[in-house]
Design a protein around this motif. Structure first.
Motif, PDB file in Angstrom:
ATOM      1  N   LEU A  51       2.196   3.828   4.302  1.00 51.53           N
ATOM      2  CA  LEU A  51       1.018   2.984   4.376  1.00 51.53           C
ATOM      3  C   LEU A  51       0.057   3.587   5.397  1.00 51.53           C
ATOM      4  O   LEU A  51       0.401   4.517   6.123  1.00 51.53           O
ATOM      5  CB  LEU A  51       1.409   1.562   4.780  1.00 51.53           C
ATOM      6  N   ASP A  75       1.435   3.700   8.837  1.00 46.93           N
ATOM      7  CA  ASP A  75       2.409   4.786   8.999  1.00 46.93           C
ATOM      8  C   ASP A  75       1.700   6.109   9.275  1.00 46.93           C
ATOM      9  O   ASP A  75       2.142   6.902  10.111  1.00 46.93           O
ATOM     10  CB  ASP A  75       3.274   4.928   7.738  1.00 46.93           C
ATOM     11  N   LYS A 117       3.758   1.735  -2.381  1.00 47.29           N
ATOM     12  CA  LYS A 117       4.973   1.544  -1.580  1.00 47.29           C
ATOM     13  C   LYS A 117       6.046   0.856  -2.416  1.00 47.29           C
ATOM     14  O   LYS A 117       7.239   1.159  -2.291  1.00 47.29           O
ATOM     15  CB  LYS A 117       4.632   0.699  -0.349  1.00 47.29           C
ATOM     16  N   TYR A 118       5.631  -0.050  -3.275  1.00 46.91           N
ATOM     17  CA  TYR A 118       6.562  -0.766  -4.150  1.00 46.91           C
ATOM     18  C   TYR A 118       7.190   0.194  -5.162  1.00 46.91           C
ATOM     19  O   TYR A 118       8.394   0.121  -5.442  1.00 46.91           O
ATOM     20  CB  TYR A 118       5.831  -1.889  -4.861  1.00 46.91           C
ATOM     21  N   ASN A 141      -5.553   3.903  -4.137  1.00 44.43           N
ATOM     22  CA  ASN A 141      -4.529   4.851  -3.726  1.00 44.43           C
ATOM     23  C   ASN A 141      -4.889   6.281  -4.128  1.00 44.43           C
ATOM     24  O   ASN A 141      -5.399   6.523  -5.216  1.00 44.43           O
ATOM     25  CB  ASN A 141      -3.181   4.463  -4.328  1.00 44.43           C
ATOM     26  N   SER A 194       9.340   3.887  -2.238  1.00 44.58           N
ATOM     27  CA  SER A 194       9.521   3.295  -0.905  1.00 44.58           C
ATOM     28  C   SER A 194       9.171   4.245   0.236  1.00 44.58           C
ATOM     29  O   SER A 194       8.884   3.797   1.350  1.00 44.58           O
ATOM     30  CB  SER A 194      10.960   2.798  -0.739  1.00 44.58           C
ATOM     31  N   ASN A 195       9.178   5.545  -0.019  1.00 46.16           N
ATOM     32  CA  ASN A 195       8.869   6.504   1.041  1.00 46.16           C
ATOM     33  C   ASN A 195       7.369   6.784   1.176  1.00 46.16           C
ATOM     34  O   ASN A 195       6.951   7.500   2.089  1.00 46.16           O
ATOM     35  CB  ASN A 195       9.600   7.828   0.806  1.00 46.16           C
TER      36      ASN A 195
END
Length: 321
Positions: A21, A24, A13-14, A118, A17-18
């Motif tokens: 998580l 989400d 995410k860092y 991830n 930004s899209n």
């Protein structure tokens, strides 16, 4: 000092930004009413896709076999759905300059090891970009994975079986699988080869395969019956045992991912220092409660951490926990 980086969803995410998580993804699934007939009360209330995936993968003693088989099928569908969403966002990512670029250059030059939960390829793409600016340095996704993988192109007879060579850096441990790893999709895949895509037009070679997406659930037993996956986790265990400083970047240590949480609690070198990079202050408390008395540093900002790391000031001003 041997830094070991442990990356959670907050790290992706860092970088991008899209990138969604897990919460989400849970919201999105509910909005689409994806397998809504199987929602349990906890998922309806919390939208916690991790606990929902645990529920789908668990055979309960009061269930009929037909109900459990429906849950298993839904779990596979959700894994494919997660793969599709992550892949779509991953395709839009472009590495940037500045401290993020310098961070990956430093990881390459220091031959750092990285454990990541991830599924996306943001880490690999960032390493590729950094390597281009380092004279004489190259980066290969396939050769950095600490996992015996077979190039997908071998299915047309033009490739050879490949395993990750020893002592190659950086080492990348993708404990939850990756959007470019594929297998049969069967519940039991003991003895199977796991294939890796290599960024070429090879979609016809994995059309009958499923992405290896290991959900962050309470139990991963059905995913651990493959020797390559067990080798991967055992190798990560060895890294944790020998590391002297662990950097938890964007990992919240959720209760639902009990296998990873337990591994950190029981396998991390007792003398290892811990750096937590997370904007959520409750994570600081949760980490300290799980990992016990140690030398901790805490950064609420990824930018602040990168600034101190790339300038070699990481341990000079860290805020103690």
């Amino acid at each position: 000092m041997a830094n070991l980086f442990f990356l959670g969803a907050g790290f992706s995410k860092y970088l991008h930004s899209n990138m969604p998580l897990m919460l989400d993804l849970g919201r999105g699934i509910q909005e689409e009413q994806y397998h809504a007939d199987l929602y349990n009360e906890d998922f309806k209330r919390s939208k916690n896709i991790e606990s929902f995936m645990s529920y789908l993968n668990e055979e309960l003693p009061y269930e009929k076999e037909s109900q459990y088989l429906r849950k298993m099928a839904a779990a596979k569908d959700l894994s494919r759905h997660i793969w599709e969403v992550i892949s779509a966002h991953d395709a839009k990512y472009r590495p940037t300059d500045g401290n993020k670029h310098r961070f990956f250059c430093k990881l390459l030059t220091e031959n750092s090891s990285v454990i990541t939960l991830n599924y996306d390829l943001l880490l690999e793409k960032s390493f590729e970009s950094a390597a281009k600016s380092l004279p004489g340095r190259t980066f290969s996704q396939k050769r950095s994975y600490v996992m015996p993988l077979t190039p997908i192109i071998s299915r047309d007879g033009s490739g050879m079986f490949s395993t990750s060579p020893p002592n190659l850096k950086p080492k990348i441990y993708k404990l939850h699988g990756s959007i470019n790893w594929f297998y049969s999709g069967k519940f039991s895949y003991y003895g199977e080869q796991i294939y890796v895509r290599e960024g070429i037009d090879d979609s016809h070679l994995w059309a009958d395969k499923a992405p290896l997406i290991i959900p962050p659930t309470f139990s991963k037993s059905s995913y651990f019956n493959n020797e390559s996956v067990r080798f991967l986790w055992n190798s990560a265990y060895i890294e944790l045992m020998k590391c002297t400083q662990l950097v938890l970047f964007g990992y919240s240590m959720p209760e639902s991912d009990s296998v990873v949480k337990t591994m950190l609690e029981n396998c991390l070198n007792k003398e290892a220092k811990v750096v937590v990079v997370n904007p959520d202050e409750s994570v600081r408390v949760r980490v300290a409660r799980s990992l016990g008395e140690r030398n901790y540093s805490y950064f609420s900002s990824g930018d602040e951490f990168l600034e101190r790391y790339v300038t070699g000031k990481l341990l000079q001003e860290g805020a103690g926990i």
